[in-house]
Write an enzyme that holds these catalytic residues in place. Sequence first.
Site, PDB file in Angstrom:
ATOM      1  CG  HIS A  97      85.697 116.403  11.315  1.00 27.10           C
ATOM      2  ND1 HIS A  97      86.909 116.501  11.935  1.00 27.10           N
ATOM      3  CD2 HIS A  97      85.333 117.667  10.964  1.00 27.10           C
ATOM      4  CE1 HIS A  97      87.266 117.784  11.982  1.00 27.10           C
ATOM      5  NE2 HIS A  97      86.343 118.512  11.397  1.00 27.10           N
ATOM      6  CG  ASP A 128      89.988 120.831  11.943  1.00 28.66           C
ATOM      7  OD1 ASP A 128      89.710 121.902  11.376  1.00 28.66           O
ATOM      8  OD2 ASP A 128      89.129 120.130  12.507  1.00 28.66           O
TER       9      ASP A 128
HETATM   10 ZN    ZN Z   1      87.589 122.061   9.633  1.00 32.66          ZN
END
Ligand code: ZN
Length: 444
Positions: free
Chosen positions: A267, A318
């Site tokens: 991220h 994800d």
């Molecule tokens: Zn994750």
Amino acid sequence: VTTTWWCEQAWLGGPSTHPGVVLTVDGDRLVGVTQDVAEPPLGAERLAGLVLPGLVDAHSHAFHRALRSRTHAGAGSFWTWRDQMYDLAGRLDPERLHRLARAAFAELALAGVTTVGEFHYVHHASGGVPYADPAAMGSALVAAAAEVGLRLTLLDTAYLRSGFDVELAPVQRRFVDRDVAAWAERASTWKPSATLRVGAAIHSVRAVPVDAMQAVAAWARHRDVPLHAHVSEQRAEDDACLAVHGCTPMALLDSVGAISPRFTAVHATQATDDDIRLLGGDGSTCCLCPTTERDLADGIGPAAALVAAGARLAVGSDSHAVVDLFEEARAVELDERLATGKRGAISAAVLLGAATAGGAHSLGWPEAGELAVGRLADVVVLALESPRLAGAEPDHLVDGAVFAATAADVRHVAVGGRWIVRDGAHVTLDVAAELRRSIAGAWA
Ligand SMILES: [Zn+2]
């Protein structure tokens, strides 16, 4: 025994593709890459379309696949979504996880993924009691990937507390090891194979105390394996870290020796200029997961600044809100356009590199991710006659693939020279039926 593939078009890196490329495969490796071959040689299999290196999903939580369609509506934030995810996590056992992960990994295979990094943190039975085999949940993931035919890097994730001064939620007990030694013992269970590697992960700076982060980083350094961490996905995590440690999560990770070329920050949505310099200066990787980050209203990560600073990029599915690495790759640039009002900060070749070689490096498969002699024979064949790509300009097929292809355009997928997807179907699994059954089973 060697196999010969003749590719109508192949991407060998760079801004354009090459017509008429012969790939020679011996065992699981490419032993020949020959350009400008107008017709398939005798005995060669003709691969119509565009041949790419196998795609790499560098950040997956396979069990989240059962959240799809259930968690997108209504108000809330990352933190309210997390409550729904915890409800699901509380229902898993090794058998349910195995079925669910096998179906989710098979969906990845259909989308052209040949290597997945599974960031695995649901370790124990409810209440936090270890299973008779303490590695049962991780082994369920290993079996699932093997049955689908994917390469797997199992990122056994250290998770030792809920947060800075926060009580553990009941389900979080399933994630938590007694101490970092118990984590290291389990993480050392699995032996690498032709299709399995094991890496380490720090769930987040909120879930692992400083001395334990240091131990996890040392474990990964000692074994020369990948180290991943969720970093700066949410502003609240950064604020808490600043209040307790007086620095950002990235700076804290740097202070424990976590940041190196083997490190991947997942991220980095809220990364500061100093954080970006830290990641770039050490040649670390940032794994962006744009379809999840947009679903969770996280924000837009500083992709162009990271590339400019020297960081590598990778992409991940994800939460499996969407499984389409073409969408992840183009979103990195398209989100940048929305945020800056400027086009073209990151080229299609760099984006495709993030979805292939960048991910392979991040997951500890430096011999994957490229169509070159000596590399693994992991390939994806993309249909050029699909409605998305029909009429594409031959000199701009990389742009066409990155900005317009979808997972539905993937025709064939090979891992180590063996086909696991033919004509858009998995060779052994009915993927939609497996998804339907395993998702129903997980919620039952
Ligand atoms: Zn994750």
